[in-house]
Design a protein around this motif. Structure first.
Motif, PDB file in Angstrom:
ATOM      1  N   VAL A  37      -9.370  11.232   2.939  1.00 45.01           N
ATOM      2  CA  VAL A  37      -9.216  11.842   4.259  1.00 45.01           C
ATOM      3  C   VAL A  37      -9.101  10.745   5.303  1.00 45.01           C
ATOM      4  O   VAL A  37      -9.423   9.586   5.054  1.00 45.01           O
ATOM      5  N   GLY A  38      -8.631  11.138   6.467  1.00 41.53           N
ATOM      6  CA  GLY A  38      -8.497  10.183   7.562  1.00 41.53           C
ATOM      7  C   GLY A  38      -7.472  10.680   8.558  1.00 41.53           C
ATOM      8  O   GLY A  38      -6.633  11.529   8.240  1.00 41.53           O
ATOM      9  N   PRO A  39      -7.511  10.169   9.771  1.00 39.15           N
ATOM     10  CA  PRO A  39      -6.570  10.601  10.810  1.00 39.15           C
ATOM     11  C   PRO A  39      -5.152  10.151  10.498  1.00 39.15           C
ATOM     12  O   PRO A  39      -4.924   9.270   9.663  1.00 39.15           O
ATOM     13  N   SER A  40      -4.185  10.751  11.167  1.00 42.49           N
ATOM     14  CA  SER A  40      -2.792  10.324  11.023  1.00 42.49           C
ATOM     15  C   SER A  40      -2.675   8.846  11.394  1.00 42.49           C
ATOM     16  O   SER A  40      -3.280   8.395  12.372  1.00 42.49           O
ATOM     17  N   GLY A  41      -1.918   8.111  10.596  1.00 44.54           N
ATOM     18  CA  GLY A  41      -1.748   6.691  10.853  1.00 44.54           C
ATOM     19  C   GLY A  41      -2.831   5.817  10.260  1.00 44.54           C
ATOM     20  O   GLY A  41      -2.822   4.596  10.454  1.00 44.54           O
ATOM     21  N   SER A  42      -3.755   6.419   9.513  1.00 45.51           N
ATOM     22  CA  SER A  42      -4.863   5.635   8.934  1.00 45.51           C
ATOM     23  C   SER A  42      -4.458   4.874   7.680  1.00 45.51           C
ATOM     24  O   SER A  42      -5.179   3.981   7.233  1.00 45.51           O
ATOM     25  N   GLY A  43      -3.314   5.245   7.075  1.00 47.28           N
ATOM     26  CA  GLY A  43      -2.842   4.555   5.891  1.00 47.28           C
ATOM     27  C   GLY A  43      -2.947   5.340   4.599  1.00 47.28           C
ATOM     28  O   GLY A  43      -2.546   4.862   3.539  1.00 47.28           O
ATOM     29  N   LYS A  44      -3.437   6.580   4.685  1.00 50.18           N
ATOM     30  CA  LYS A  44      -3.667   7.324   3.445  1.00 50.18           C
ATOM     31  C   LYS A  44      -2.376   7.710   2.730  1.00 50.18           C
ATOM     32  O   LYS A  44      -2.315   7.663   1.487  1.00 50.18           O
ATOM     33  N   SER A  45      -1.324   8.065   3.464  1.00 45.94           N
ATOM     34  CA  SER A  45      -0.054   8.405   2.816  1.00 45.94           C
ATOM     35  C   SER A  45       0.602   7.154   2.219  1.00 45.94           C
ATOM     36  O   SER A  45       1.209   7.218   1.141  1.00 45.94           O
ATOM     37  N   THR A  46       0.438   6.021   2.890  1.00 48.95           N
ATOM     38  CA  THR A  46       0.944   4.761   2.338  1.00 48.95           C
ATOM     39  C   THR A  46       0.217   4.430   1.040  1.00 48.95           C
ATOM     40  O   THR A  46       0.829   3.991   0.061  1.00 48.95           O
ATOM     41  N   LEU A  47      -1.090   4.660   1.021  1.00 47.36           N
ATOM     42  CA  LEU A  47      -1.876   4.416  -0.193  1.00 47.36           C
ATOM     43  C   LEU A  47      -1.376   5.284  -1.337  1.00 47.36           C
ATOM     44  O   LEU A  47      -1.239   4.817  -2.476  1.00 47.36           O
ATOM     45  N   LEU A  48      -1.069   6.548  -1.050  1.00 46.07           N
ATOM     46  CA  LEU A  48      -0.562   7.441  -2.091  1.00 46.07           C
ATOM     47  C   LEU A  48       0.788   6.948  -2.608  1.00 46.07           C
ATOM     48  O   LEU A  48       1.056   7.009  -3.813  1.00 46.07           O
ATOM     49  N   SER A  49       1.635   6.440  -1.712  1.00 49.58           N
ATOM     50  CA  SER A  49       2.928   5.894  -2.124  1.00 49.58           C
ATOM     51  C   SER A  49       2.758   4.690  -3.046  1.00 49.58           C
ATOM     52  O   SER A  49       3.524   4.498  -3.992  1.00 49.58           O
ATOM     53  N   LEU A  50       1.740   3.883  -2.792  1.00 45.60           N
ATOM     54  CA  LEU A  50       1.460   2.731  -3.651  1.00 45.60           C
ATOM     55  C   LEU A  50       0.987   3.193  -5.018  1.00 45.60           C
ATOM     56  O   LEU A  50       1.386   2.636  -6.046  1.00 45.60           O
ATOM     57  N   LEU A  51       0.147   4.221  -5.058  1.00 44.28           N
ATOM     58  CA  LEU A  51      -0.316   4.761  -6.339  1.00 44.28           C
ATOM     59  C   LEU A  51       0.846   5.362  -7.122  1.00 44.28           C
ATOM     60  O   LEU A  51       0.868   5.309  -8.360  1.00 44.28           O
ATOM     61  N   ALA A  52       1.812   5.926  -6.405  1.00 47.68           N
ATOM     62  CA  ALA A  52       2.965   6.550  -7.052  1.00 47.68           C
ATOM     63  C   ALA A  52       4.031   5.538  -7.454  1.00 47.68           C
ATOM     64  O   ALA A  52       5.017   5.907  -8.114  1.00 47.68           O
ATOM     65  N   GLY A  53       3.852   4.275  -7.072  1.00 45.64           N
ATOM     66  CA  GLY A  53       4.860   3.278  -7.398  1.00 45.64           C
ATOM     67  C   GLY A  53       6.118   3.402  -6.556  1.00 45.64           C
ATOM     68  O   GLY A  53       7.157   2.841  -6.910  1.00 45.64           O
ATOM     69  N   LEU A  54       6.025   4.126  -5.442  1.00 37.26           N
ATOM     70  CA  LEU A  54       7.172   4.231  -4.544  1.00 37.26           C
ATOM     71  C   LEU A  54       7.318   2.962  -3.715  1.00 37.26           C
ATOM     72  O   LEU A  54       8.411   2.639  -3.239  1.00 37.26           O
ATOM     73  N   ASP A  55       6.189   2.277  -3.524  1.00 36.25           N
ATOM     74  CA  ASP A  55       6.169   0.965  -2.886  1.00 36.25           C
ATOM     75  C   ASP A  55       5.264   0.065  -3.727  1.00 36.25           C
ATOM     76  O   ASP A  55       4.365   0.555  -4.424  1.00 36.25           O
ATOM     77  N   LEU A  56       5.475  -1.232  -3.660  1.00 36.66           N
ATOM     78  CA  LEU A  56       4.604  -2.200  -4.316  1.00 36.66           C
ATOM     79  C   LEU A  56       3.831  -2.961  -3.254  1.00 36.66           C
ATOM     80  O   LEU A  56       4.336  -3.189  -2.143  1.00 36.66           O
ATOM     81  N   PRO A  57       2.598  -3.359  -3.538  1.00 32.40           N
ATOM     82  CA  PRO A  57       1.777  -4.023  -2.526  1.00 32.40           C
ATOM     83  C   PRO A  57       2.389  -5.329  -2.022  1.00 32.40           C
ATOM     84  O   PRO A  57       3.068  -6.040  -2.770  1.00 32.40           O
ATOM     85  N   THR A  58       2.130  -5.620  -0.759  1.00 35.94           N
ATOM     86  CA  THR A  58       2.474  -6.925  -0.217  1.00 35.94           C
ATOM     87  C   THR A  58       1.590  -7.986  -0.861  1.00 35.94           C
ATOM     88  O   THR A  58       2.035  -9.085  -1.186  1.00 35.94           O
ATOM     89  N   ASP A  59       0.319  -7.648  -1.048  1.00 36.33           N
ATOM     90  CA  ASP A  59      -0.649  -8.492  -1.750  1.00 36.33           C
ATOM     91  C   ASP A  59      -1.541  -7.589  -2.599  1.00 36.33           C
ATOM     92  O   ASP A  59      -1.698  -6.400  -2.311  1.00 36.33           O
ATOM     93  N   GLY A  60      -2.142  -8.170  -3.636  1.00 43.01           N
ATOM     94  CA  GLY A  60      -3.016  -7.406  -4.506  1.00 43.01           C
ATOM     95  C   GLY A  60      -2.246  -6.704  -5.606  1.00 43.01           C
ATOM     96  O   GLY A  60      -1.023  -6.863  -5.735  1.00 43.01           O
ATOM     97  N   THR A  61      -2.969  -5.906  -6.390  1.00 45.70           N
ATOM     98  CA  THR A  61      -2.381  -5.294  -7.572  1.00 45.70           C
ATOM     99  C   THR A  61      -2.783  -3.831  -7.700  1.00 45.70           C
ATOM    100  O   THR A  61      -3.956  -3.483  -7.540  1.00 45.70           O
ATOM    101  N   VAL A  62      -1.804  -2.982  -8.008  1.00 47.12           N
ATOM    102  CA  VAL A  62      -2.057  -1.604  -8.448  1.00 47.12           C
ATOM    103  C   VAL A  62      -1.759  -1.580  -9.939  1.00 47.12           C
ATOM    104  O   VAL A  62      -0.681  -2.012 -10.366  1.00 47.12           O
ATOM    105  N   SER A  63      -2.695  -1.087 -10.739  1.00 43.98           N
ATOM    106  CA  SER A  63      -2.495  -1.124 -12.185  1.00 43.98           C
ATOM    107  C   SER A  63      -2.847   0.199 -12.839  1.00 43.98           C
ATOM    108  O   SER A  63      -3.702   0.947 -12.361  1.00 43.98           O
ATOM    109  N   LEU A  64      -2.162   0.485 -13.925  1.00 44.43           N
ATOM    110  CA  LEU A  64      -2.429   1.650 -14.765  1.00 44.43           C
ATOM    111  C   LEU A  64      -2.997   1.141 -16.079  1.00 44.43           C
ATOM    112  O   LEU A  64      -2.326   0.410 -16.814  1.00 44.43           O
ATOM    113  N   ASP A  65      -4.247   1.499 -16.345  1.00 45.73           N
ATOM    114  CA  ASP A  65      -4.923   1.050 -17.570  1.00 45.73           C
ATOM    115  C   ASP A  65      -4.784  -0.456 -17.771  1.00 45.73           C
ATOM    116  O   ASP A  65      -4.524  -0.936 -18.880  1.00 45.73           O
TER     117      ASP A  65
END
Length: 220
Positions: A37-65
């Protein structure tokens, strides 16, 4: 069972002065329902896009297993490992309910004769009648269309469900119904369910509620 992990993930849009997601570390595991949860513009939809692989992080790693998404075939990842549910349903308007749920299975090579009975079982499991299966989405209520969208998300072999405001267009009774379905998928079927939402009712029903604020993620 699948596990999605974010390790010190930051994402900054091109020419943006501030990161949309900043230094997020979190693990999403099977058998649990998570609400972000969070207000509009807080980054939650961007986070979901990163989990979905629609975007890749500028830094850090998203991993599956343990395998970084940066090294995976992302089309295959989105086809086989995750399923998305949207506020606006995103059903194909010119396909019937049955055809909408058969489509992802046929996309993965399942023959129509095998896809149809499985689609019927999935639709019945979320409360869609046989008569409704022959309708076009426009002939269903909002709550019915969202249940069809959930059935379609279950049609693939994916065990991770990413839901973007799945109750945003629904009334109270239908909201409760969708919450119960999503939580039961986590608890009874072992799915990993991650829900981005403004709805506090969803957050209260989730096993873990997280809050995004200025791109940072923390437990509520």
């Amino acid at each position: 069972m699948p596990t999605l992990t974010l390790d010190n993930v930051t994402y900054k849009y091109k020419n943006a002065q501030k990161a949309a997601v900043s230094g997020v570390s979190c693990t999403f595991g099977a058998g649990r329902a998570y609400a972000i949860v969070g207000p509009s513009g807080s980054g939650k939809s961007t986070l979901l896009s990163l989990l979905a692989g629609l975007d890749l992080p500028t830094d850090g790693t998203v991993s599956l297993d343990g395998a970084s998404l940066a090294g995976l075939d992302l089309d295959r990842y989105r086809r086989e490992s995750i399923s998305m549910i949207f506020q606006a349903f995103h059903l194909f308007p010119l396909l019937t309910v049955m055809e909408n749920v058969c489509f992802p299975m046929e996309l993965c090579g399942v023959m129509p004769g095998d896809a149809k009975p499985r689609a019927a079982a999935l639709l019945e499991g979320v409360g869609i009648t046989k008569e409704q299966m022959g309708r076009f989405p426009a002939k269903l209520s909002g709550g019915e269309r969202q249940r069809v969208a959930i059935a379609r998300s279950l049609a693939s072999s994916a065990k991770i469900i990413l839901a973007d405001e799945p109750t945003g267009n629904l009334d109270g009774a239908n909201t409760q119904n969708i919450i119960e379905i999503l939580c039961s998928l986590a608890h009874e079927k072992g799915y990993c369910v991650v829900i981005v939402t403004h709805d506090m009712e969803v957050a209260e029903a989730a096993d873990v509620a997280l809050r995004m604020r200025d791109g940072e993620l923390q437990e509520r």
